[in-house]
Design an enzyme around this catalytic site. Structure first.
Site, PDB file in Angstrom:
ATOM      1  N   LEU A 174       0.849  -1.194   0.000  1.00 50.12           N
ATOM      2  CA  LEU A 174       0.000   0.000   0.000  1.00 50.12           C
ATOM      3  C   LEU A 174       0.885   1.244   0.000  1.00 50.12           C
ATOM      4  O   LEU A 174       1.577   1.533   0.981  1.00 50.12           O
ATOM      5  CB  LEU A 174      -0.915  -0.015   1.223  1.00 50.12           C
ATOM      6  N   ARG A 182       3.065  14.790   5.771  1.00 49.02           N
ATOM      7  CA  ARG A 182       3.992  15.178   6.833  1.00 49.02           C
ATOM      8  C   ARG A 182       5.449  15.243   6.361  1.00 49.02           C
ATOM      9  O   ARG A 182       6.296  15.805   7.045  1.00 49.02           O
ATOM     10  CB  ARG A 182       3.867  14.214   8.018  1.00 49.02           C
ATOM     11  N   GLN A 216      -5.667   3.692  -6.432  1.00 48.92           N
ATOM     12  CA  GLN A 216      -6.711   4.094  -5.487  1.00 48.92           C
ATOM     13  C   GLN A 216      -7.122   5.523  -5.840  1.00 48.92           C
ATOM     14  O   GLN A 216      -6.336   6.457  -5.705  1.00 48.92           O
ATOM     15  CB  GLN A 216      -6.196   4.022  -4.053  1.00 48.92           C
ATOM     16  N   ASN A 240      55.418   9.392 -17.291  1.00 46.78           N
ATOM     17  CA  ASN A 240      55.569  10.313 -16.162  1.00 46.78           C
ATOM     18  C   ASN A 240      54.939  11.649 -16.542  1.00 46.78           C
ATOM     19  O   ASN A 240      55.322  12.258 -17.545  1.00 46.78           O
ATOM     20  CB  ASN A 240      57.033  10.528 -15.799  1.00 46.78           C
ATOM     21  N   ASN A 293      41.308  20.296 -23.870  1.00 47.58           N
ATOM     22  CA  ASN A 293      40.437  19.487 -24.714  1.00 47.58           C
ATOM     23  C   ASN A 293      39.192  20.228 -25.189  1.00 47.58           C
ATOM     24  O   ASN A 293      38.393  19.666 -25.930  1.00 47.58           O
ATOM     25  CB  ASN A 293      40.015  18.221 -23.953  1.00 47.58           C
TER      26      ASN A 293
END
Length: 489
Positions: free
Chosen positions: A9, A16, A87, A393, A402
């Site tokens: 359900l 709340r 419902q 490295n 880029n």
């Protein structure tokens, strides 16, 4: 007939919570509230513990979720995982179950009995559901329920028993008398009900005079008046508590997080300070990994064995291999192979892939790039939309440029054994060949040939560089010569 089905359900408004998000979609340990309930039900896939005679399927029971008319987000979030019933108006729990009758009745074969569960009680466990099923099967009662002892029962319906200890009714709090209000055994809204009896008696539930709703708990009194002894399963309150507001959500978060951390620790993961560690339910972590304080791991993250994570690391949806170390860094949708070191204060963005034995130091960033095995990128560098080879490295401050304002990001390729000087800028698209070297501050806007040293702005070749061949020893450095790559790593 099929053994059973599950009915959840979830049509309540959740006022709340004071949120535009439906209550059952609020996240708990990285998953929506409703998903925790569905997962517990799916754990009932038929086996020796849950099967009745003649049941042979390994599939979980069919699940029907009752939602309100405006619950498209819930339907979308769980499409394909369950069936839905609507419902139309919130007229109580009995009305919600009645709204699901056409969907449940359409199941083939028809379920002999139905688990009815709240969608906002995410702490329930598969073990508790198995106990409820077993209590129902061992009784001739048409229903069984789960109750709990609540030191402060405020907000719960009370389980009322007669002088012989048999349940005679469940009374919602607003309908309780003074003596009933003092009862500490509370109803948790978890039921198992024989399906034919449910459909026969549900239309006889009367509208409550105070609330105007139809209460499913009225079925308990109906069964008791028919002379049935209604079985109950007693559960700890921290397994069946509902979540109605954000205070209770935080309480549930604490309880779920504790369960997750305990499960991980019992499986061989060391968590230095559980109170400051946040790990989602979906996360998988290998044996002998150590999680340091103030670490958050979420989403589909997988961490291998013998890793060290944290302190102060954030990992989301990332795959981390064995024997990795992530110190004070942020990883999002990244992949790390074995024996990778990251941090402190580094950031791996989506698409970052670090191969075995890569070392990423402090204040480094990688985005949508592959970094090859053995490559060192110690500090203050950025690799975006790049492919970096093995044993490269990368000196401090090196970056790939880029983005030039166009939609498609440009690619950089740095081949095996290259040495990138400090503050090198790669103006993509560009390729740096195998064994090539850039001087400090070089601006590389053209491809660099293998084995070539380039310097300047723009970078230009000045000579070939000696690359050590396999099996060759490194020649000694002359006493007065500066170290190669001084100021770099």
């Amino acid at each position: 007939m099929r053994g059973f089905a599950a009915l959840v359900l979830a049509a309540g408004k959740g006022t709340r919570m004071r949120s535009r998000l439906p209550k059952v979609l609020h996240p708990l340990a990285g998953r929506p509230l409703l998903e925790h309930t569905l997962t517990a039900i799916e754990g009932l896939a038929t086996n020796s513990e849950t099967s009745a005679p003649g049941e042979a399927s390994d599939d979980p029971p069919p699940i029907v979720v009752v939602v309100s008319q405006d619950a498209d987000s819930i339907r979308s979030a769980f499409a394909g995982r369950c069936l839905f019933a609507t419902q139309s108006a919130q007229l109580g729990t009995a009305d919600a179950v009645l709204a699901a009758q056409p969907t449940l009745s359409s199941l083939s074969p028809s379920p002999a009995y139905t688990l009815i569960l709240p969608g906002d009680a995410p702490l329930l466990t598969t073990k508790m559901l198995r106990s409820l099923l077993e209590a129902f099967r061992q009784s001739d009662s048409p229903l069984a329920l789960v109750s709990a002892q609540a030191p402060d029962p405020t907000g719960y319906g009370r389980v009322v028993r007669d002088e012989r200890g048999r349940i005679c009714a469940v009374v919602e709090e607003k309908d309780t008398s003074d003596w009933q209000r003092a009862i500490t055994e509370v109803n948790t809204s978890h039921y198992c009900i024989r399906t034919d009896w449910l459909w026969e008696h549900l239309p006889h539930v009367q509208r409550n005079a105070i609330s105007g709703e139809y209460y499913l708990v009225d079925l308990v009194e109906m069964a008791a008046k028919q002379g049935y002894t209604i079985p109950t399963v007693s559960a700890p309150l921290d397994e069946v508590m509902g979540v109605n507001d954000r205070v209770q959500l935080a309480q549930a978060e604490s309880l779920v997080r504790r369960r997750i951390l305990e499960r991980l620790m019992l499986s061989g993961v060391t968590i230095i300070d559980p109170a400051s560690t946040f790990i989602a339910a979906s996360v998988k972590i290998g044996q002998d990994t150590v999680i340091h304080p103030f670490t958050t791991i979420s989403g589909s993250a997988t961490i291998g064995s013998e890793c060290v994570i944290g302190p102060h690391s954030v990992i989301r949806d990332s795959q981390i291999g064995n024997q990795c170390e992530i110190v004070g860094s942020w990883l999002e949708e990244a992949t790390l192979e074995a024996n990778v070191h990251v941090g402190p204060m580094s950031h791996l963005r989506p698409g970052a892939h670090l191969a075995t034995n890569v070392h990423l130091g402090n204040y480094a960033e990688v985005k949508k790039s592959f970094i090859g095995a053995g490559t060192q990128m110690h500090h203050f560098s950025y690799m975006g939309d790049a492919t970096v080879g093995e044993n490269v490295n990368i000196g401090a401050g090196a970056i790939t440029c880029n983005y030039d304002g166009t939609p498609i990001k440009k690619k950089t390729l740095i081949e095996d054994g290259a040495s990138v000087g400090s503050d090198t800028l790669f103006i993509a698209p560009v390729t740096m060949g195998q064994g090539a070297t850039t001087g400090a501050g070089a601006v590389v806007n053209h491809d660099v040939a293998p084995g070539t040293l380039v310097v300047g702005m723009p970078a230009r070749p000045i000579r070939r560089v000696h690359t050590k061949q396999e099996g060759e020893s490194t020649p000694p450095t002359p006493p007065d010569a500066p170290a190669r790559g001084e100021g770099e790593e």
